[in-house]
Enzyme design. Sequence first.
Site, short mmCIF file in Angstrom:
data_model
loop_
_atom_site.label_atom_id
_atom_site.label_comp_id
_atom_site.label_asym_id
_atom_site.label_seq_id
_atom_site.Cartn_x
_atom_site.Cartn_y
_atom_site.Cartn_z
N GLN A 14 1.02 -1.07 -0.17
CA GLN A 14 -0.07 -0.09 0.00
C GLN A 14 0.92 1.13 0.11
O GLN A 14 1.61 1.66 0.99
CB GLN A 14 -1.00 -0.11 1.09
N ALA A 65 -11.55 1.55 4.62
CA ALA A 65 -10.70 0.68 3.94
C ALA A 65 -9.97 1.61 3.14
O ALA A 65 -10.15 2.79 3.02
CB ALA A 65 -11.59 -0.29 2.92
N HIS A 66 -8.89 1.13 2.40
CA HIS A 66 -8.15 2.03 1.41
C HIS A 66 -8.86 2.70 0.31
O HIS A 66 -9.85 2.12 -0.26
CB HIS A 66 -6.88 1.15 0.92
N ASN A 67 -8.14 4.11 0.07
CA ASN A 67 -8.95 4.85 -0.97
C ASN A 67 -10.36 5.28 -0.70
O ASN A 67 -10.92 5.99 -1.65
CB ASN A 67 -9.03 3.92 -2.27
#
Length: 338
Positions: free
Chosen positions: A200, A241-243
Amino acid sequence: MAIKQYSLYDLAILLDAQLLGDGNCLVLGVGDTATAAPGQITFIAHKKYIPQLATSAASAVLLKAPLPDCPIANQLIVADPYLAYAKLTKVFDNRPQTVVGVHPSAVVDATATLGENVKIAAGCVIEAGAIIGSGTELCAGVIVGAQAVLGDNCLLHANTTIAHHCVLGRHVKVHSGTTIGSDGFGYAPSATQGWVKIHQLGRVVIGDNVEIGANCAIDRGAIKDTQIANGVIIDNLVHIAHNVTIGEQTAIAGCVGIAGSTNIGARCTIGGFVAVSGHLNICNDVHFNGATVVIKSIDQPGHYASGSPMQDVRSWRRYMVRSTQLDEMAGRIKKLEK
């Protein structure tokens, strides 16, 4: 710790309130109407609580309009008693303060930058190149990763972690046990190697005046950043979560999960136990009731809900049996209509 006390006259000035009664009355704290003690001020935010004033021992009360027959003679009249109560909780906040300076047991890398009047408590670790803004307070055991940036006047409660390269704005509060900048859940399937980790490479970027509850996990972006805008408030046990991006002034209650690459608009409210699928776009001013499962994008402001309310077990069993028969029943109705 010295006991805080203010005259009712001083509080009236602070709250821009109309004072009725004894302005010299000393107020030592805020209390619930039913259980308030002498020396405390209480508030009535809804008329259904007015009867509690008859037995309340409070020395003063916040009201929206004067009550001539009120058992409590000392009254502060304000436009919004609940908002005034919120302001008073800051005045009487009893949280122990970390002293200015760096505790001897803290570990601060020589390349880190500390602003003026920072408060670094026992056991903190500040890694290489990190920047801590002026007036920021790190309670015991906080970890700030390499190249992370914390703005002025932030407050990080005990045992929170800000991972490398993440950015917090000004006046950000993070409660105990929360991790900001953990790896997003990204893996590429391989027939020969199993799950191959996607490292990431993004950050978490948080705006000003954000408050994040305890034991939350906010993942760093895979390539682009996870972003939380100004004024967002987040309850305990939330996973982002990511993004993911979250717009200004949005409020998120406890036990919410937001999957990757979803965009939440401004001024949204997300009730407890809501699950939001990934790669969705939620427009501004959307409100989800608790336990809603969001599986598609929303482009119209409004209130949304899903799921069935609680009922007794026997009724729920009948409901579940009937729900499995709906498809068959629909087919039979179509045949009858023909």
